[in-house]
Design an enzyme around this catalytic site. Structure first.
Site, mmCIF file in Angstrom:
data_model
loop_
_atom_site.group_PDB
_atom_site.id
_atom_site.type_symbol
_atom_site.label_atom_id
_atom_site.label_comp_id
_atom_site.label_asym_id
_atom_site.label_seq_id
_atom_site.Cartn_x
_atom_site.Cartn_y
_atom_site.Cartn_z
ATOM 1 N N THR A 130 60.962 -67.180 -89.544
ATOM 2 C CA THR A 130 60.662 -65.894 -88.924
ATOM 3 C C THR A 130 61.411 -64.760 -89.626
ATOM 4 O OG1 THR A 130 61.010 -64.618 -86.902
ATOM 5 C CG2 THR A 130 62.501 -66.439 -87.255
ATOM 6 N N ASP A 131 60.878 -63.556 -89.485
ATOM 7 C CA ASP A 131 61.580 -62.391 -90.051
ATOM 8 C C ASP A 131 62.843 -62.051 -89.251
ATOM 9 O OD1 ASP A 131 60.408 -61.350 -87.733
ATOM 10 O OD2 ASP A 131 59.368 -59.710 -88.749
ATOM 11 N N GLU A 132 62.980 -62.636 -88.028
ATOM 12 C CA GLU A 132 64.141 -62.272 -87.192
ATOM 13 C C GLU A 132 65.457 -62.736 -87.801
ATOM 14 O OE1 GLU A 132 63.908 -62.720 -83.018
ATOM 15 O OE2 GLU A 132 61.806 -62.154 -82.938
ATOM 16 N N TYR A 155 68.123 -67.295 -80.633
ATOM 17 C CA TYR A 155 66.892 -67.790 -81.282
ATOM 18 C C TYR A 155 66.965 -67.581 -82.788
ATOM 19 C CZ TYR A 155 62.182 -67.508 -83.231
ATOM 20 O OH TYR A 155 61.080 -67.656 -84.055
ATOM 21 N N LYS A 159 67.136 -70.271 -85.921
ATOM 22 C CA LYS A 159 66.153 -70.324 -87.012
ATOM 23 C C LYS A 159 66.859 -70.132 -88.353
ATOM 24 C CE LYS A 159 62.193 -70.642 -86.865
ATOM 25 N NZ LYS A 159 61.303 -71.837 -86.849
HETATM 26 P P1 NAD Z 1 55.312 -71.907 -79.513
HETATM 27 O O1 NAD Z 1 56.512 -71.805 -78.638
HETATM 28 O O2 NAD Z 1 54.005 -71.384 -79.052
HETATM 29 O O3 NAD Z 1 55.071 -73.447 -79.899
HETATM 30 C C1 NAD Z 1 56.120 -74.317 -80.237
HETATM 31 C C2 NAD Z 1 55.586 -75.741 -80.165
HETATM 32 O O4 NAD Z 1 56.671 -76.619 -80.521
HETATM 33 C C3 NAD Z 1 55.120 -76.151 -78.765
HETATM 34 O O5 NAD Z 1 53.878 -76.819 -78.855
HETATM 35 C C4 NAD Z 1 56.211 -77.095 -78.271
HETATM 36 O O6 NAD Z 1 55.736 -78.095 -77.384
HETATM 37 C C5 NAD Z 1 56.710 -77.701 -79.580
HETATM 38 N N1 NAD Z 1 58.088 -78.175 -79.485
HETATM 39 C C6 NAD Z 1 59.153 -77.517 -78.942
HETATM 40 N N2 NAD Z 1 60.249 -78.306 -79.001
HETATM 41 C C7 NAD Z 1 59.870 -79.461 -79.600
HETATM 42 C C8 NAD Z 1 60.565 -80.664 -79.956
HETATM 43 N N3 NAD Z 1 61.870 -80.817 -79.685
HETATM 44 N N4 NAD Z 1 59.879 -81.632 -80.574
HETATM 45 C C9 NAD Z 1 58.552 -81.487 -80.841
HETATM 46 N N5 NAD Z 1 57.848 -80.388 -80.513
HETATM 47 C C10 NAD Z 1 58.500 -79.386 -79.907
HETATM 48 O O7 NAD Z 1 55.758 -71.261 -80.900
HETATM 49 P P2 NAD Z 1 54.916 -70.383 -81.934
HETATM 50 O O8 NAD Z 1 54.959 -68.973 -81.522
HETATM 51 O O9 NAD Z 1 53.616 -71.054 -82.174
HETATM 52 O O10 NAD Z 1 55.854 -70.534 -83.221
HETATM 53 C C11 NAD Z 1 55.685 -71.632 -84.119
HETATM 54 C C12 NAD Z 1 56.693 -71.503 -85.242
HETATM 55 O O11 NAD Z 1 56.506 -70.279 -85.927
HETATM 56 C C13 NAD Z 1 58.151 -71.485 -84.752
HETATM 57 O O12 NAD Z 1 58.923 -72.208 -85.701
HETATM 58 C C14 NAD Z 1 58.527 -70.017 -84.761
HETATM 59 O O13 NAD Z 1 59.908 -69.855 -84.978
HETATM 60 C C15 NAD Z 1 57.712 -69.525 -85.948
HETATM 61 N N6 NAD Z 1 57.308 -68.100 -85.888
HETATM 62 C C16 NAD Z 1 56.684 -67.583 -84.777
HETATM 63 C C17 NAD Z 1 56.249 -66.257 -84.783
HETATM 64 C C18 NAD Z 1 55.535 -65.646 -83.600
HETATM 65 O O14 NAD Z 1 55.305 -64.436 -83.599
HETATM 66 N N7 NAD Z 1 55.158 -66.413 -82.589
HETATM 67 C C19 NAD Z 1 56.478 -65.459 -85.911
HETATM 68 C C20 NAD Z 1 57.139 -66.013 -87.016
HETATM 69 C C21 NAD Z 1 57.524 -67.345 -87.002
HETATM 70 O O1 DAU Z 2 59.259 -61.410 -85.484
HETATM 71 C C1 DAU Z 2 58.822 -62.718 -85.294
HETATM 72 C C2 DAU Z 2 59.177 -63.177 -83.906
HETATM 73 O O2 DAU Z 2 58.320 -62.475 -83.004
HETATM 74 C C3 DAU Z 2 59.053 -64.676 -83.705
HETATM 75 O O3 DAU Z 2 59.984 -65.338 -84.540
HETATM 76 C C4 DAU Z 2 59.301 -65.060 -82.251
HETATM 77 O O4 DAU Z 2 59.071 -66.446 -82.064
HETATM 78 C C5 DAU Z 2 58.342 -64.262 -81.385
HETATM 79 O O5 DAU Z 2 58.587 -64.551 -80.021
HETATM 80 C C6 DAU Z 2 58.471 -62.770 -81.638
HETATM 81 O O6 DAU Z 2 59.749 -62.278 -81.178
HETATM 82 P P1 DAU Z 2 59.887 -60.869 -80.406
HETATM 83 O O7 DAU Z 2 61.120 -60.910 -79.604
HETATM 84 O O8 DAU Z 2 59.687 -59.736 -81.344
HETATM 85 O O9 DAU Z 2 58.551 -60.969 -79.487
HETATM 86 P P2 DAU Z 2 58.290 -60.611 -77.946
HETATM 87 O O10 DAU Z 2 56.825 -60.690 -77.730
HETATM 88 O O11 DAU Z 2 59.179 -61.378 -77.039
HETATM 89 O O12 DAU Z 2 58.732 -59.086 -77.860
HETATM 90 C C7 DAU Z 2 58.113 -58.096 -78.659
HETATM 91 C C8 DAU Z 2 58.777 -56.764 -78.340
HETATM 92 O O13 DAU Z 2 58.414 -56.391 -77.011
HETATM 93 C C9 DAU Z 2 60.295 -56.805 -78.376
HETATM 94 O O14 DAU Z 2 60.788 -55.561 -78.847
HETATM 95 C C10 DAU Z 2 60.686 -56.978 -76.900
HETATM 96 C C11 DAU Z 2 59.574 -56.237 -76.173
HETATM 97 N N1 DAU Z 2 59.252 -56.773 -74.837
HETATM 98 C C12 DAU Z 2 58.962 -58.102 -74.719
HETATM 99 C C13 DAU Z 2 58.678 -58.638 -73.475
HETATM 100 C C14 DAU Z 2 58.387 -60.121 -73.341
HETATM 101 C C15 DAU Z 2 59.189 -55.925 -73.725
HETATM 102 O O15 DAU Z 2 59.409 -54.708 -73.860
HETATM 103 N N2 DAU Z 2 58.893 -56.458 -72.499
HETATM 104 C C16 DAU Z 2 58.653 -57.790 -72.335
HETATM 105 O O16 DAU Z 2 58.399 -58.220 -71.184
#
Ligand code: NAD
Ligand code: DAU
Length: 350
Positions: A130-132, A155, A159
């Site tokens: 992730t970019d975080e 988190y 990562k």
């Molecule tokens: P998500 O939370 O929707 O899905 C995670 C999946 O991993 C789920 O199906 C869960 O059951 C499984 N999981 C959790 N713990 C586990 C374990 N111990 N063993 C096996 N499986 C397990 O997550 P997502 O948003 O689809 O993110 C997927 C990947 O991409 C993550 O590594 C996250 O850090 C990365 N990522 C997410 C975003 C985003 O915006 N969502 C952006 C950049 C990177």
């Molecule tokens: O940047 C990549 C990341 O983006 C991934 O690695 C993470 O897995 C993914 O969850 C996401 O993280 P963020 O924290 O940026 O996403 P989230 O949707 O939780 O929040 C987006 C923005 O909105 C953040 O500035 C917090 C704000 N927010 C979020 C929630 C859930 C609110 O203002 N209110 C809310 O209820």
């Protein structure tokens, strides 16, 4: 080729599994997922009967299970997405994030290393990050692949830890890896704890829209299917021991995004424009809230020719339509455990 995709029942993972199963009938795709609250097999209903697809329930941090699983199937490629992924949950339960994201990644790396023992030809471990991990930007600038790591939440620290171990296995054991660090994804099957699906769900049910702090936080949004295509490209064409940043070239302040979402939803629900905006409520800020993320995606663009295919307006419209057409999916994931999470996160006054 046998490929293991971890976390394939989650949001991004399910789109990646579908992309690989449908596009590469000659590959055997295994989806390993623990089915936590975020994992949902109904995300993959349309492909579950394909004969090049197998689902296995299991935990990536259970060493003996993972070792046996690798020895049995001898995976040549791993695409690792399984993780705890929600920043707010990492604030209340950081240890779980260390266990899954750091220990789980190490367990997979170790099993892969022990299986192939330097016989690395045509093997590849792809770690999705992730970019975080880069921390926060000010009002200007972009994250590049060489930006120093500076994670601020449990988190992002977990990562970052997993990224370091992947790189260390590459340096120390010569394990062939690729890694990508992506910005915020959105699209179908996104669990409604994250901003966009949470607010879509709340607008449907006329619930308040809890904007953290003043709403002036910026994220760079990418449609999930464009991320899945970037992953396909990097897995097949990326260079070993390289990292690629993936982003949407699409920065939005939260408050502006929420207002756009309200307007689009009013249109689709046949409500007078302005109805949903009245639901916006500014609530207590997220601790350690990163101000701004923005990705410089020029490396993947120049080296692999990737760029997003969908504009934000198109992606957001497709996303809203998907949620409106899949109310049953939304009802299933927001019943039971979700209600308790919601209450603790938003209604307990913490
Ligand atoms: P998500 O939370 O929707 O899905 C995670 C999946 O991993 C789920 O199906 C869960 O059951 C499984 N999981 C959790 N713990 C586990 C374990 N111990 N063993 C096996 N499986 C397990 O997550 P997502 O948003 O689809 O993110 C997927 C990947 O991409 C993550 O590594 C996250 O850090 C990365 N990522 C997410 C975003 C985003 O915006 N969502 C952006 C950049 C990177
Ligand atoms: O940047 C990549 C990341 O983006 C991934 O690695 C993470 O897995 C993914 O969850 C996401 O993280 P963020 O924290 O940026 O996403 P989230 O949707 O939780 O929040 C987006 C923005 O909105 C953040 O500035 C917090 C704000 N927010 C979020 C929630 C859930 C609110 O203002 N209110 C809310 O209820």
């Amino acid at each position: 080729m046998k490929i293991l995709i971890t976390g394939g029942a989650g949001f991004i993972g399910s789109h990646v599994v579908r992309e690989f199963v449908c596009k590469y009938p000659e590959y055997q795709i295994f989806n390993l997922d623990a089915l936590t609250y975020a994992g949902n097999l109904s995300n993959l209903k349309d492909i579950e009967c394909r004969n090049n697809y197998t689902f296995v329930k299991g935990d990536i941090s259970e060493e003996s299970f993972v070792n046996d699983f690798f020895n049995e199937h001898r995976f040549e490629g791993v695409i690792h997405l399984a993780a705890e992924s929600h920043v707010d949950r990492s604030i209340t339960d950081p240890l779980r994030f260390a266990r899954t994201n750091i220990l789980g990644t190490m367990t997979l790396l170790n099993a892969f290393k022990n299986l192939w023992r330097n016989n690395w030809l045509n093997k590849r471990f792809y770690h999705i990050s992730t970019d975080e991990v880069y921390g926060t930007l000010g009002e200007t600038g972009f994250f590049t692949e060489t930006t120093a790591y500076n994670p601020n939440s449990p988190y992002s620290a977990s990562k970052a830890g997993s990224d370091h171990f992947v790189r260390a296995y590459g340096e120390t054991y010569g394990l062939p890896y690729v890694m990508s660090n992506c910005s915020n994804n959105y699209g179908p099957n996104h669990f409604p704890e994250k901003l966009i699906p949470l607010f879509i769900n709340n607008i449907i049910y006329n619930k308040s829209l809890p904007v953290y702090g003043n709403g002036n936080y910026t994220r760079d949004w990418l449609y999930v299917k464009d991320h899945a295509q970037a992953i396909d490209l990097i897995f097949h064409k990326g260079e070993n021991q390289e990292t690629y940043n993936i982003g949407g070239f699409n920065e939005w302040k939260n408050i502006d995004l929420v207002k756009l979402l309200c307007k689009l939803m009013d249109g689709k629900l046949g409500r007078p424009i302005g109805t949903s905006e009245k639901l916006i409520t500014f609530v207590k800020d997220r601790p350690g809230h990163d101000l701004r993320y923005a990705i410089d995606a020029s490396k993947i663009n120049k080296k692999l020719g990737w760029r997003p295919s969908v504009t934000f307006e198109e992606g957001l419209n497709k996303t809203i339509d998907w949620y409106l057409q899949n109310e049953e999916w939304l009802e299933n994931v927001t019943s039971g455990e979700y209600q308790r999470y919601y209450e603790e996160q938003y209604e307990s006054g913490n």
